[in-house]
Enzyme design. Structure first.
Site, PDB file in Angstrom:
ATOM      1  N   ASP A 186       0.671  -0.976   0.268  1.00 43.70           N
ATOM      2  CA  ASP A 186      -0.127   0.070  -0.027  1.00 43.70           C
ATOM      3  C   ASP A 186       0.795   1.640   0.237  1.00 43.70           C
ATOM      4  O   ASP A 186       1.720   1.362   1.047  1.00 43.70           O
ATOM      5  CB  ASP A 186      -0.642  -0.330   0.991  1.00 43.70           C
ATOM      6  CG  ASP A 186      -1.979   0.811   0.752  1.00 43.70           C
ATOM      7  OD1 ASP A 186      -3.251   0.144   1.464  1.00 43.70           O
ATOM      8  OD2 ASP A 186      -1.732   2.509   0.562  1.00 43.70           O
ATOM      9  N   ILE A 187       0.228   2.339  -1.222  1.00 46.81           N
ATOM     10  CA  ILE A 187       1.181   3.197  -1.008  1.00 46.81           C
ATOM     11  C   ILE A 187       1.211   4.358   0.145  1.00 46.81           C
ATOM     12  O   ILE A 187       2.377   5.410   0.499  1.00 46.81           O
ATOM     13  CB  ILE A 187       0.844   4.568  -2.094  1.00 46.81           C
ATOM     14  CG1 ILE A 187       2.019   4.980  -2.699  1.00 46.81           C
ATOM     15  CG2 ILE A 187      -0.688   5.410  -2.277  1.00 46.81           C
ATOM     16  CD1 ILE A 187       1.860   5.314  -3.805  1.00 46.81           C
ATOM     17  N   ASN A 218     -12.791  -3.704   2.696  1.00 47.61           N
ATOM     18  CA  ASN A 218     -13.199  -2.482   2.932  1.00 47.61           C
ATOM     19  C   ASN A 218     -14.489  -2.030   1.670  1.00 47.61           C
ATOM     20  O   ASN A 218     -14.474  -2.723   0.525  1.00 47.61           O
ATOM     21  CB  ASN A 218     -12.477  -0.723   2.750  1.00 47.61           C
ATOM     22  CG  ASN A 218     -12.203  -0.599   4.487  1.00 47.61           C
ATOM     23  OD1 ASN A 218     -12.348  -0.800   5.135  1.00 47.61           O
ATOM     24  ND2 ASN A 218     -10.708  -0.762   3.879  1.00 47.61           N
ATOM     25  N   GLY A 223     -16.465   2.641   3.541  1.00 48.50           N
ATOM     26  CA  GLY A 223     -14.834   3.376   3.679  1.00 48.50           C
ATOM     27  C   GLY A 223     -13.605   3.088   1.755  1.00 48.50           C
ATOM     28  O   GLY A 223     -12.621   3.580   1.714  1.00 48.50           O
ATOM     29  N   GLN A 224     -14.171   2.313   1.224  1.00 45.80           N
ATOM     30  CA  GLN A 224     -13.563   1.991   0.196  1.00 45.80           C
ATOM     31  C   GLN A 224     -13.434   3.476  -1.095  1.00 45.80           C
ATOM     32  O   GLN A 224     -14.550   3.321  -1.108  1.00 45.80           O
ATOM     33  CB  GLN A 224     -14.320   0.528  -0.992  1.00 45.80           C
ATOM     34  CG  GLN A 224     -13.835   0.368  -2.206  1.00 45.80           C
ATOM     35  CD  GLN A 224     -14.636  -1.185  -2.817  1.00 45.80           C
ATOM     36  OE1 GLN A 224     -16.210  -1.225  -2.417  1.00 45.80           O
ATOM     37  NE2 GLN A 224     -14.264  -1.248  -3.567  1.00 45.80           N
ATOM     38  N   HIS A 228     -10.305  -5.392  -3.041  1.00 44.45           N
ATOM     39  CA  HIS A 228      -8.379  -5.853  -2.962  1.00 44.45           C
ATOM     40  C   HIS A 228      -8.947  -6.357  -1.229  1.00 44.45           C
ATOM     41  O   HIS A 228     -10.351  -5.424  -0.655  1.00 44.45           O
ATOM     42  CB  HIS A 228      -7.451  -4.381  -2.974  1.00 44.45           C
ATOM     43  CG  HIS A 228      -8.495  -3.027  -2.423  1.00 44.45           C
ATOM     44  ND1 HIS A 228      -9.590  -2.273  -3.281  1.00 44.45           N
ATOM     45  CD2 HIS A 228      -8.595  -2.511  -1.601  1.00 44.45           C
ATOM     46  CE1 HIS A 228     -10.102  -1.664  -2.727  1.00 44.45           C
ATOM     47  NE2 HIS A 228      -9.142  -1.049  -1.041  1.00 44.45           N
ATOM     48  N   HIS A 264      -6.691  -5.573   1.992  1.00 45.37           N
ATOM     49  CA  HIS A 264      -5.821  -4.975   2.377  1.00 45.37           C
ATOM     50  C   HIS A 264      -5.313  -6.131   4.142  1.00 45.37           C
ATOM     51  O   HIS A 264      -6.030  -7.198   4.161  1.00 45.37           O
ATOM     52  CB  HIS A 264      -6.053  -4.459   3.720  1.00 45.37           C
ATOM     53  CG  HIS A 264      -7.053  -2.966   2.912  1.00 45.37           C
ATOM     54  ND1 HIS A 264      -6.555  -2.248   3.004  1.00 45.37           N
ATOM     55  CD2 HIS A 264      -7.985  -2.561   2.390  1.00 45.37           C
ATOM     56  CE1 HIS A 264      -6.471  -0.724   2.108  1.00 45.37           C
ATOM     57  NE2 HIS A 264      -8.315  -1.646   2.041  1.00 45.37           N
TER      58      HIS A 264
HETATM   59  P1  AMP Z   1      -9.438   1.037  -0.024  1.00 48.62           P
HETATM   60  O1  AMP Z   1      -9.730   2.846   0.923  1.00 48.62           O
HETATM   61  O2  AMP Z   1     -10.547  -0.285   0.963  1.00 48.62           O
HETATM   62  O3  AMP Z   1     -10.424   1.098  -1.263  1.00 48.62           O
HETATM   63  O4  AMP Z   1      -8.098   1.386  -0.093  1.00 48.62           O
HETATM   64  C1  AMP Z   1      -7.609   1.386  -0.843  1.00 48.62           C
HETATM   65  C2  AMP Z   1      -6.622   1.566  -0.495  1.00 48.62           C
HETATM   66  O5  AMP Z   1      -5.536   1.743  -1.720  1.00 48.62           O
HETATM   67  C3  AMP Z   1      -5.607   2.837   0.278  1.00 48.62           C
HETATM   68  O6  AMP Z   1      -5.283   1.967   0.986  1.00 48.62           O
HETATM   69  C4  AMP Z   1      -4.916   3.650  -0.445  1.00 48.62           C
HETATM   70  O7  AMP Z   1      -3.696   4.010   0.355  1.00 48.62           O
HETATM   71  C5  AMP Z   1      -3.915   2.615  -2.006  1.00 48.62           C
HETATM   72  N1  AMP Z   1      -3.370   3.133  -2.574  1.00 48.62           N
HETATM   73  C6  AMP Z   1      -3.981   4.245  -3.829  1.00 48.62           C
HETATM   74  N2  AMP Z   1      -2.965   4.281  -4.813  1.00 48.62           N
HETATM   75  C7  AMP Z   1      -2.299   2.903  -4.743  1.00 48.62           C
HETATM   76  C8  AMP Z   1      -1.098   3.194  -5.942  1.00 48.62           C
HETATM   77  N3  AMP Z   1      -0.687   3.579  -6.361  1.00 48.62           N
HETATM   78  N4  AMP Z   1       0.176   1.835  -4.852  1.00 48.62           N
HETATM   79  C9  AMP Z   1      -0.605   1.562  -3.857  1.00 48.62           C
HETATM   80  N5  AMP Z   1      -1.656   1.777  -3.015  1.00 48.62           N
HETATM   81  C10 AMP Z   1      -2.836   2.522  -3.413  1.00 48.62           C
END
Ligand code: AMP
Ligand code: ZN
Length: 116
Positions: free
Chosen positions: A32-33, A89, A95-96, A102, A104
């Site tokens: 995760d970024i 999520n 909170g998606q 995906h 986590h």
């Molecule tokens: P969610 O809030 O459950 O939809 O999770 C989306 C996740 O994607 C968040 O934890 C972000 O930090 C992660 N995210 C968004 N953009 C990127 C990216 N380019 N590379 C890796 N993770 C990312």
């Protein structure tokens, strides 16, 4: 949202870089970024499924494989003994923020419950 507009489809296509942990024909795992724990990775199907509510019965094998690989990776990354949290999520109340299914995995510290 079409797959053309989808951030995670772009990561799968290599159009946006990611720090990959694992990849095969069906799935991709990457860090995760914006990590919320010392170990925070995502595992996604290569098939664009928007969220868990959109899961078709024909995807049930795929979701099992995603969870199986997620726990393997969590163990490989040192979280076998203490565990962590596998989270999906889902939609607005969940909170998606990225509309591509995906899982986590968060580990490496004690996590609070319940979520805020
Ligand atoms: P969610 O809030 O459950 O939809 O999770 C989306 C996740 O994607 C968040 O934890 C972000 O930090 C992660 N995210 C968004 N953009 C990127 C990216 N380019 N590379 C890796 N993770 C990312
Ligand atoms: Zn997508």
């Amino acid at each position: 949202m079409s797959t053309n507009d989808c951030l995670f489809c772009k990561i799968i296509a290599g159009e946006i870089p990611s720090k990959k942990l694992y990849e095969d024909d069906e799935m991709l795992a990457f860090y995760d970024i914006n990590p919320m724990a010392p170990l925070h990775f995502l595992i996604i199907p290569k098939k664009h499924i928007e969220n868990l509510m959109e899961l078709d019965v024909s995807d049930s094998g795929l979701i099992g494989k995603l969870f199986y690989k997620a726990q393997e990776l969590a163990k490989e990354q040192g979280c076998e003994q203490k565990g962590g949290r596998f989270v999906i999520n889902t939609k607005t109340d969940g909170g998606q923020t990225v509309d591509h299914l995906h899982i986590h995995f968060l580990g490496g510290r004690a996590l609070g419950w319940p979520p805020g």
